[in-house]
Write a protein that holds these residues in place. Structure first.
Motif, PDB file in Angstrom:
ATOM      1  N   CYS A 169      43.148  -4.309  25.197  1.00 53.37           N
ATOM      2  CA  CYS A 169      44.271  -3.414  25.464  1.00 53.37           C
ATOM      3  C   CYS A 169      44.842  -3.711  26.852  1.00 53.37           C
ATOM      4  O   CYS A 169      44.188  -4.334  27.686  1.00 53.37           O
ATOM      5  CB  CYS A 169      43.816  -1.957  25.364  1.00 53.37           C
ATOM      6  N   HIS A 170      46.035  -3.246  27.105  1.00 52.71           N
ATOM      7  CA  HIS A 170      46.700  -3.610  28.351  1.00 52.71           C
ATOM      8  C   HIS A 170      46.075  -2.940  29.575  1.00 52.71           C
ATOM      9  O   HIS A 170      46.107  -3.500  30.661  1.00 52.71           O
ATOM     10  CB  HIS A 170      48.199  -3.313  28.241  1.00 52.71           C
ATOM     11  N   PHE A 171      45.522  -1.750  29.408  1.00 50.42           N
ATOM     12  CA  PHE A 171      44.642  -1.169  30.422  1.00 50.42           C
ATOM     13  C   PHE A 171      43.854  -0.031  29.796  1.00 50.42           C
ATOM     14  O   PHE A 171      44.085   0.345  28.650  1.00 50.42           O
ATOM     15  CB  PHE A 171      45.408  -0.711  31.684  1.00 50.42           C
ATOM     16  N   ARG A 172      42.895   0.510  30.591  1.00 48.58           N
ATOM     17  CA  ARG A 172      41.920   1.440  30.048  1.00 48.58           C
ATOM     18  C   ARG A 172      41.778   2.673  30.935  1.00 48.58           C
ATOM     19  O   ARG A 172      41.810   2.567  32.168  1.00 48.58           O
ATOM     20  CB  ARG A 172      40.533   0.757  29.968  1.00 48.58           C
ATOM     21  N   VAL A 173      41.611   3.831  30.291  1.00 45.65           N
ATOM     22  CA  VAL A 173      41.176   5.048  30.969  1.00 45.65           C
ATOM     23  C   VAL A 173      39.909   5.510  30.252  1.00 45.65           C
ATOM     24  O   VAL A 173      39.716   5.214  29.077  1.00 45.65           O
ATOM     25  CB  VAL A 173      42.262   6.154  30.949  1.00 45.65           C
ATOM     26  N   ALA A 174      39.037   6.220  30.968  1.00 46.15           N
ATOM     27  CA  ALA A 174      37.740   6.547  30.382  1.00 46.15           C
ATOM     28  C   ALA A 174      37.343   7.985  30.671  1.00 46.15           C
ATOM     29  O   ALA A 174      37.732   8.570  31.689  1.00 46.15           O
ATOM     30  CB  ALA A 174      36.656   5.607  30.927  1.00 46.15           C
ATOM     31  N   SER A 175      36.547   8.548  29.774  1.00 44.06           N
ATOM     32  CA  SER A 175      35.934   9.849  30.012  1.00 44.06           C
ATOM     33  C   SER A 175      34.687   9.651  30.865  1.00 44.06           C
ATOM     34  O   SER A 175      34.098   8.561  30.897  1.00 44.06           O
ATOM     35  CB  SER A 175      35.565  10.520  28.683  1.00 44.06           C
ATOM     36  N   ASP A 176      34.283  10.712  31.542  1.00 44.32           N
ATOM     37  CA  ASP A 176      33.164  10.569  32.482  1.00 44.32           C
ATOM     38  C   ASP A 176      31.818  10.346  31.799  1.00 44.32           C
ATOM     39  O   ASP A 176      30.822  10.031  32.460  1.00 44.32           O
ATOM     40  CB  ASP A 176      33.096  11.759  33.439  1.00 44.32           C
ATOM     41  N   ASN A 177      31.771  10.480  30.460  1.00 46.99           N
ATOM     42  CA  ASN A 177      30.519  10.190  29.742  1.00 46.99           C
ATOM     43  C   ASN A 177      30.537   8.799  29.108  1.00 46.99           C
ATOM     44  O   ASN A 177      29.644   8.454  28.343  1.00 46.99           O
ATOM     45  CB  ASN A 177      30.287  11.236  28.646  1.00 46.99           C
ATOM     46  N   SER A 179      37.358  13.970  32.736  1.00 48.31           N
ATOM     47  CA  SER A 179      36.500  14.615  31.749  1.00 48.31           C
ATOM     48  C   SER A 179      36.993  14.273  30.341  1.00 48.31           C
ATOM     49  O   SER A 179      38.137  13.857  30.147  1.00 48.31           O
ATOM     50  CB  SER A 179      36.509  16.132  31.940  1.00 48.31           C
ATOM     51  N   GLN A 180      36.121  14.479  29.354  1.00 50.47           N
ATOM     52  CA  GLN A 180      36.498  14.178  27.980  1.00 50.47           C
ATOM     53  C   GLN A 180      37.720  14.992  27.535  1.00 50.47           C
ATOM     54  O   GLN A 180      38.598  14.481  26.839  1.00 50.47           O
ATOM     55  CB  GLN A 180      35.317  14.444  27.042  1.00 50.47           C
ATOM     56  N   GLU A 181      37.776  16.235  27.982  1.00 50.03           N
ATOM     57  CA  GLU A 181      38.903  17.100  27.605  1.00 50.03           C
ATOM     58  C   GLU A 181      40.227  16.606  28.198  1.00 50.03           C
ATOM     59  O   GLU A 181      41.300  16.822  27.616  1.00 50.03           O
ATOM     60  CB  GLU A 181      38.651  18.533  28.075  1.00 50.03           C
ATOM     61  N   GLU A 182      40.150  15.947  29.326  1.00 55.86           N
ATOM     62  CA  GLU A 182      41.360  15.483  30.012  1.00 55.86           C
ATOM     63  C   GLU A 182      41.779  14.077  29.604  1.00 55.86           C
ATOM     64  O   GLU A 182      42.857  13.613  29.999  1.00 55.86           O
ATOM     65  CB  GLU A 182      41.127  15.491  31.530  1.00 55.86           C
ATOM     66  N   LEU A 183      40.947  13.393  28.808  1.00 61.15           N
ATOM     67  CA  LEU A 183      41.165  11.967  28.551  1.00 61.15           C
ATOM     68  C   LEU A 183      42.486  11.693  27.830  1.00 61.15           C
ATOM     69  O   LEU A 183      43.326  10.939  28.327  1.00 61.15           O
ATOM     70  CB  LEU A 183      39.998  11.390  27.751  1.00 61.15           C
ATOM     71  N   LEU A 184      42.678  12.272  26.662  1.00 59.86           N
ATOM     72  CA  LEU A 184      43.918  12.012  25.921  1.00 59.86           C
ATOM     73  C   LEU A 184      45.149  12.570  26.654  1.00 59.86           C
ATOM     74  O   LEU A 184      46.182  11.896  26.701  1.00 59.86           O
ATOM     75  CB  LEU A 184      43.824  12.551  24.501  1.00 59.86           C
ATOM     76  N   PRO A 185      45.054  13.775  27.250  1.00 60.90           N
ATOM     77  CA  PRO A 185      46.207  14.227  28.035  1.00 60.90           C
ATOM     78  C   PRO A 185      46.574  13.260  29.169  1.00 60.90           C
ATOM     79  O   PRO A 185      47.767  13.064  29.450  1.00 60.90           O
ATOM     80  CB  PRO A 185      45.749  15.577  28.582  1.00 60.90           C
ATOM     81  N   LEU A 186      45.576  12.658  29.813  1.00 62.05           N
ATOM     82  CA  LEU A 186      45.870  11.686  30.866  1.00 62.05           C
ATOM     83  C   LEU A 186      46.562  10.459  30.288  1.00 62.05           C
ATOM     84  O   LEU A 186      47.562   9.973  30.835  1.00 62.05           O
ATOM     85  CB  LEU A 186      44.596  11.265  31.592  1.00 62.05           C
ATOM     86  N   ALA A 187      46.025   9.939  29.183  1.00 57.96           N
ATOM     87  CA  ALA A 187      46.635   8.763  28.549  1.00 57.96           C
ATOM     88  C   ALA A 187      48.078   9.065  28.154  1.00 57.96           C
ATOM     89  O   ALA A 187      48.974   8.227  28.333  1.00 57.96           O
ATOM     90  CB  ALA A 187      45.818   8.342  27.333  1.00 57.96           C
ATOM     91  N   GLU A 188      48.306  10.267  27.649  1.00 56.55           N
ATOM     92  CA  GLU A 188      49.666  10.662  27.247  1.00 56.55           C
ATOM     93  C   GLU A 188      50.577  10.826  28.460  1.00 56.55           C
ATOM     94  O   GLU A 188      51.774  10.502  28.400  1.00 56.55           O
ATOM     95  CB  GLU A 188      49.599  11.949  26.429  1.00 56.55           C
ATOM     96  N   LYS A 189      50.029  11.325  29.563  1.00 52.59           N
ATOM     97  CA  LYS A 189      50.810  11.465  30.788  1.00 52.59           C
ATOM     98  C   LYS A 189      51.258  10.101  31.303  1.00 52.59           C
ATOM     99  O   LYS A 189      52.423   9.908  31.692  1.00 52.59           O
ATOM    100  CB  LYS A 189      49.984  12.194  31.857  1.00 52.59           C
ATOM    101  N   ILE A 190      50.331   9.150  31.307  1.00 53.36           N
ATOM    102  CA  ILE A 190      50.680   7.790  31.737  1.00 53.36           C
ATOM    103  C   ILE A 190      51.697   7.180  30.782  1.00 53.36           C
ATOM    104  O   ILE A 190      52.654   6.526  31.203  1.00 53.36           O
ATOM    105  CB  ILE A 190      49.419   6.906  31.822  1.00 53.36           C
TER     106      ILE A 190
END
Length: 260
Positions: free
Chosen positions: A120-128, A185-196
């Motif tokens: 993928c072009h870049f990655r974001v991750a959950s803390d677990n 955090s896991q709860e913030e993961l998809l919202p962060l990806a969507e924000k970016i």
């Protein structure tokens, strides 16, 4: 389209592809790779999709590896074909898509899972999240681009250690290594990806596709990345997006890119 092993949803310019084999920790088998190819191809051709996010279902795994049961008895020839076909269908395919692809890594990303995330072009991750290439513990090596992309992202020495030890690193270490861009955090993961993704979508999709091609060229043997950049830069001048972007700048207004 209905899939057996993945889920897709498109909303507000974002297509989210979720690998959905929770009983197998979302392991990649042949059928899943084929479905992912189809889903990525469809999203890339969809004019309404400006960014693709790929993630895994559940809280335990992004993709916990390849489905070993499918190739445990393969011959040398079959093993080579497995790697070649997988790279062509999915990993190289994703890397070279003209639509930006963000990996939202939740939980384990091991073997083929980490290789998919790295494509993928870049990655974001959950803390677990836990990441690694454990293939040598099975008497084989990464075959879906792992030996090539991991050194590009984290450096040769760190890549060699990770491959040779078959070890895993946690999300914070992956962030320190530059393997992922953000950890939340896991709860913030998809919202962060969507924000970016939202930030990406404000810009010219045509220019972004040309930037992807130029950046990737630097990592291809026998290709002069600077020459590709010059070609893609020049090509931008013939696009409607360039006319709109420069006109909007001069008129001191927000650009409304047509994507052409």
């Amino acid at each position: 389209m209905n899939y057996e092993n993945i889920l897709t949803a498109t909303q507000n310019g974002i297509t989210t592809i979720t690998i959905n084999r929770p009983s197998k920790l979302n392991a990649l088998n042949k059928a899943t790779i084929e479905e992912l190819h189809e889903a990525f191809d469809t999203a890339n051709k969809d004019e309404n999709t400006k960014v693709i996010i790929v993630t895994g279902s559940g809280e335990k795994a992004f993709v916990a590896g390849a489905d070993i049961s499918e190739f445990a008895n393969f011959s040398v020839e079959n093993g080579g074909k497995l790697a070649a076909k997988g790279q062509e269908l999915l990993f190289d395919f994703v890397e070279n898509l003209s639509t930006p692809v963000i990996a939202a890594v939740n939980g384990f990303a091991l073997g083929g899972g980490l290789e998919l995330a790295m494509a993928c072009h870049f990655r974001v991750a959950s803390d677990n999240a836990k990441m690694g290439l454990p293939e040598v513990s099975l008497g084989v090596i990464p075959g879906y681009g792992g030996t090539q992309r991991l050194p590009q992202l984290v450096g040769k020495g760190r890549a060699m250690e990770l491959v040779m030890t078959a070890g895993m690193i946690d999300a914070q270490t992956a962030l320190n290594y530059g393997l992922v861009n953000h950890v939340v955090s896991q709860e913030e993961l998809l919202p962060l990806a969507e924000k970016i993704a939202g930030k990406i979508m404000r810009n010219s999709s045509v220019a972004i596709s040309k930037a992807i091609k130029a950046v990737n060229a630097n990592y291809k043997d026998g290709i002069d990345g600077f020459k590709v950049e010059i070609e893609q830069f020049g090509a931008c001048f013939g696009t409607e997006d360039f006319k709109e972007g420069t006109t909007a700048f001069l008129e001191k207004r927000k650009a409304d890119f047509p994507g052409k």
